[in-house]
Design a protein around this motif. Structure first.
Motif, PDB file in Angstrom:
ATOM      1  N   GLY A  35      11.004  39.706 -22.746  1.00 42.45           N
ATOM      2  CA  GLY A  35      12.344  39.856 -23.289  1.00 42.45           C
ATOM      3  C   GLY A  35      13.020  41.008 -22.568  1.00 42.45           C
ATOM      4  N   HIS A  79      22.778  37.684 -18.747  1.00 46.20           N
ATOM      5  CA  HIS A  79      23.426  36.387 -18.989  1.00 46.20           C
ATOM      6  C   HIS A  79      23.688  35.639 -17.675  1.00 46.20           C
ATOM      7  CE1 HIS A  79      25.919  33.386 -20.830  1.00 46.20           C
ATOM      8  NE2 HIS A  79      26.933  33.718 -20.063  1.00 46.20           N
ATOM      9  N   PRO A  88      17.129  34.084 -21.047  1.00 45.67           N
ATOM     10  CA  PRO A  88      17.236  33.573 -22.428  1.00 45.67           C
ATOM     11  C   PRO A  88      17.727  34.676 -23.369  1.00 45.67           C
ATOM     12  CG  PRO A  88      14.937  33.685 -21.713  1.00 45.67           C
ATOM     13  CD  PRO A  88      15.752  34.058 -20.531  1.00 45.67           C
ATOM     14  N   MET A  89      18.960  34.569 -23.832  1.00 43.06           N
ATOM     15  CA  MET A  89      19.592  35.668 -24.563  1.00 43.06           C
ATOM     16  C   MET A  89      18.944  35.919 -25.928  1.00 43.06           C
ATOM     17  SD  MET A  89      21.524  36.832 -22.294  1.00 43.06           S
ATOM     18  CE  MET A  89      22.622  38.069 -23.002  1.00 43.06           C
ATOM     19  N   GLU A  90      18.228  34.927 -26.454  1.00 36.94           N
ATOM     20  CA  GLU A  90      17.553  35.167 -27.739  1.00 36.94           C
ATOM     21  C   GLU A  90      16.406  36.166 -27.567  1.00 36.94           C
ATOM     22  OE1 GLU A  90      17.596  32.333 -26.088  1.00 36.94           O
ATOM     23  OE2 GLU A  90      15.525  31.665 -25.821  1.00 36.94           O
ATOM     24  N   ARG A  91      15.981  36.400 -26.331  1.00 37.08           N
ATOM     25  CA  ARG A  91      14.938  37.422 -26.097  1.00 37.08           C
ATOM     26  C   ARG A  91      15.549  38.771 -25.703  1.00 37.08           C
ATOM     27  NH1 ARG A  91      11.477  33.420 -22.810  1.00 37.08           N
ATOM     28  NH2 ARG A  91      11.698  34.835 -21.064  1.00 37.08           N
ATOM     29  N   HIS A 140      17.582  42.268 -26.735  1.00 33.50           N
ATOM     30  CA  HIS A 140      17.883  43.168 -27.858  1.00 33.50           C
ATOM     31  C   HIS A 140      18.915  44.178 -27.403  1.00 33.50           C
ATOM     32  CE1 HIS A 140      13.816  42.480 -30.096  1.00 33.50           C
ATOM     33  NE2 HIS A 140      14.363  41.368 -29.669  1.00 33.50           N
ATOM     34  N   GLY A 199      24.839  35.319 -28.114  1.00 28.07           N
ATOM     35  CA  GLY A 199      23.631  34.943 -28.862  1.00 28.07           C
ATOM     36  C   GLY A 199      22.451  35.864 -28.607  1.00 28.07           C
ATOM     37  N   VAL A 200      22.747  37.161 -28.439  1.00 29.13           N
ATOM     38  CA  VAL A 200      21.679  38.151 -28.260  1.00 29.13           C
ATOM     39  C   VAL A 200      20.746  38.115 -29.485  1.00 29.13           C
ATOM     40  CG1 VAL A 200      21.461  40.680 -28.461  1.00 29.13           C
ATOM     41  CG2 VAL A 200      22.826  39.670 -26.616  1.00 29.13           C
ATOM     42  N   GLY A 201      19.433  38.193 -29.226  1.00 25.53           N
ATOM     43  CA  GLY A 201      18.443  37.976 -30.284  1.00 25.53           C
ATOM     44  C   GLY A 201      18.480  38.991 -31.407  1.00 25.53           C
ATOM     45  N   ARG A 202      18.610  40.274 -31.056  1.00 26.91           N
ATOM     46  CA  ARG A 202      18.645  41.323 -32.081  1.00 26.91           C
ATOM     47  C   ARG A 202      19.661  42.376 -31.663  1.00 26.91           C
ATOM     48  NH1 ARG A 202      16.007  37.991 -33.878  1.00 26.91           N
ATOM     49  NH2 ARG A 202      13.791  37.934 -34.391  1.00 26.91           N
ATOM     50  N   ALA A 250      23.912  37.780 -38.250  1.00 25.34           N
ATOM     51  CA  ALA A 250      23.277  38.459 -37.115  1.00 25.34           C
ATOM     52  C   ALA A 250      21.938  39.056 -37.530  1.00 25.34           C
ATOM     53  CB  ALA A 250      24.200  39.562 -36.599  1.00 25.34           C
TER      54      ALA A 250
END
Ligand code: LLP
Length: 441
Positions: A92, A105, A110-113, A115, A133-136, A159
């Motif tokens: 990530g 990006h 993968p933006m879900e990984r 933070h 769509g950032v993960g955290r 979020a």
């Protein structure tokens, strides 16, 4: 760990470093040829060492703990080439700005990984994180809770957030590199009521979901005890919050900060020792508080990229100063690596075009910039340097490139990645046109 050794030791260079025909080689390539082709100063990354660091880190934790995410700290160095490698290796990314988010990006990361950290995230950065769509988002202060809640709500999103706390753990490192003390500018102090108030507020926010807690204690840390303390405090707080607010800590992050060798004398813990200390502390604390094991999030920066990078300079002027000694000045310095000037960081060097010659002289390696403090290595034990020699400085993969400046209108160096006898230019050297590109005429 590597035993103490002389200045010409290869142990702190990337794993593919070799002496061949009197020259220093990396990734199957002669550094003298690379200097001729790409010029100097030149940053070189050894891809094999880099990938090995990612895999060893993952492996050391994966074999000891059920669920781990390595969120590489992009501030140590990021560009599209590295972002693609990180994505391929399943890591990530911890980012701290719109710029770092944009690089991730654009590289298809993968933006879900990803933070998003930051003690003063701009509204535009929070919006960008939600839109990409950032993960955290790692909440750093009380004001951010309402702000992010409102932005998420306006977009019909919930979020997922981590709350960053300042755990009151002092790590032994340069004072500029400490972040975990009670009075840190990062995070909400665990001491007192502010952190529990923040948890209640997040839990009551309809567009935020509190996933867990984060506490980063600093950087270039060799001692594992503060990490054990940090994990214990995080778990204790999480258990307390579960009792008070009914919120289950699904993720915990003790941040990053593991030190590397910049000189052969330094003795950081191995990645196995790091993994053992952290996973044991977490397992012990979770079981003592009756918590299910949370997902462990780690944010190594320097320990992933540091050793893989070498900077190559050409020696220019040589000056003997009676009563002092010899200055050998290189064609770079604080504009491409500010760490010696800023943190009194120590580095070593090797003469890449004369690696078999004996170190017979102690010389001061000076930078070329207009600051007396622009000294790269105060006392380097090397063969007597001559104009035109190539100096290779190891362990420059972290925090040299991203902290570079255009001081004295220096051009930022090119970056080359080497692997199996091939070099790929991953960032070209700046040009004078780049320097004036933003000027309004
Ligand atoms: N996570 C957080 C929240 C951080 O603030 C940092 C570094 C890291 C992870 C990664 O730490 P690492 O594993 O790279 O030590 N410019 C300084 C280092 C500043 C580090 C800032 N935060 C230097 O050149 O030594």
């Amino acid at each position: 760990m590597a035993p103490p050794s002389s200045d010409d030791d290869l142990s702190i260079f990337p794993a593919t470093a070799r002496r061949l025909n009197g020259h220093l080689w990396l990734g199957g390539l002669d550094l003298v040829d690379l200097a001729r082709e790409y010029g100097t100063p030149l940053h070189i990354f050894d891809e094999a060492t880099l990938v090995d660091a990612m895999r060893s880190f993952r492996q050391a934790f994966a074999t000891r703990y059920p669920s781990v995410l390595l969120a590489y700290a992009a501030k140590a160095f990021i560009n599209p080439w590295l972002a693609r490698l990180l994505a391929r290796e399943g890591l990530g990314m911890d980012v701290v700005s719109a710029g770092e988010m944009a690089v991730a990006h654009d590289a298809g990361f993968p933006m879900e990984r990803v933070h998003l950290h930051g003690n003063n995230k701009l509204q535009a950065e929070l919006e960008m994180a939600l839109e990409l769509g950032v993960g955290r988002v790692v909440i750093d202060n009380a004001g951010e809770i309402g702000q992010l809640n409102q932005l998420a709500s306006a977009r019909g999103l919930v979020a997922p957030v981590l709350l960053r706390v300042a755990p009151g753990v002092e790590a032994h490192t340069h004072q500029y590199l400490q972040t975990g003390g009670h009075y840190s500018k990062f995070g909400i102090p665990l001491q007192g009521e502010q952190a529990s108030r923040a948890v209640r507020e997040i839990v009551a926010s309809s567009s935020l979901r509190l996933v867990g807690y984060h506490a980063h204690i600093g950087s270039q840390i060799f001692d594992l005890l503060p990490y054990r303390d940090n994990v214990a405090r995080l778990v204790e707080f999480a258990a307390d919050m579960r009792q008070q607010c009914g919120v289950e800590p699904l993720e915990l992050s003790p941040g990053g900060g593991w030190g590397i060798q910049h000189t052969p004398e330094e003795d950081p813990p191995s990645v196995e020792d790091v993994a053992i200390a952290i996973t044991n502390a977490l397992q012990r604390a979770a079981s003592a508080h009756g918590l299910p094991l949370p997902r462990l999030i780690l944010e190594p920066g320097r320990s992933i990229v540091g050793r893989a990078g070498v900077t190559l300079y050409t020696v220019g002027s040589i000056k003997d100063v009676p009563g002092f000694g010899t200055y050998a000045a290189v064609d770079g310095g604080m504009a491409d690596n500010i760490r010696p000037a800023l943190y009194q960081a120590s580095y070593t060097a090797m003469v890449a075009n004369r690696v078999d010659e004996e170190a017979t002289a102690t010389q001061t390696i000076a930078g070329k910039y207009c600051e007396t403090g622009d000294i790269l290595i105060p006392r380097a034990r090397l063969p007597r340097l001559r104009t035109g020699d190539l100096l290779a400085v190891p362990a420059t993969g972290a925090y040299a490139i991203p902290m570079a400046s255009n001081y004295n209108l220096a051009l930022k160096p090119a970056i080359v990645a080497v692997l199996d006898g091939r070099a790929v230019l991953v960032r070209r050297r700046q040009t004078y046109a780049d320097l004036v590109a933003c000027e309004v005429r």
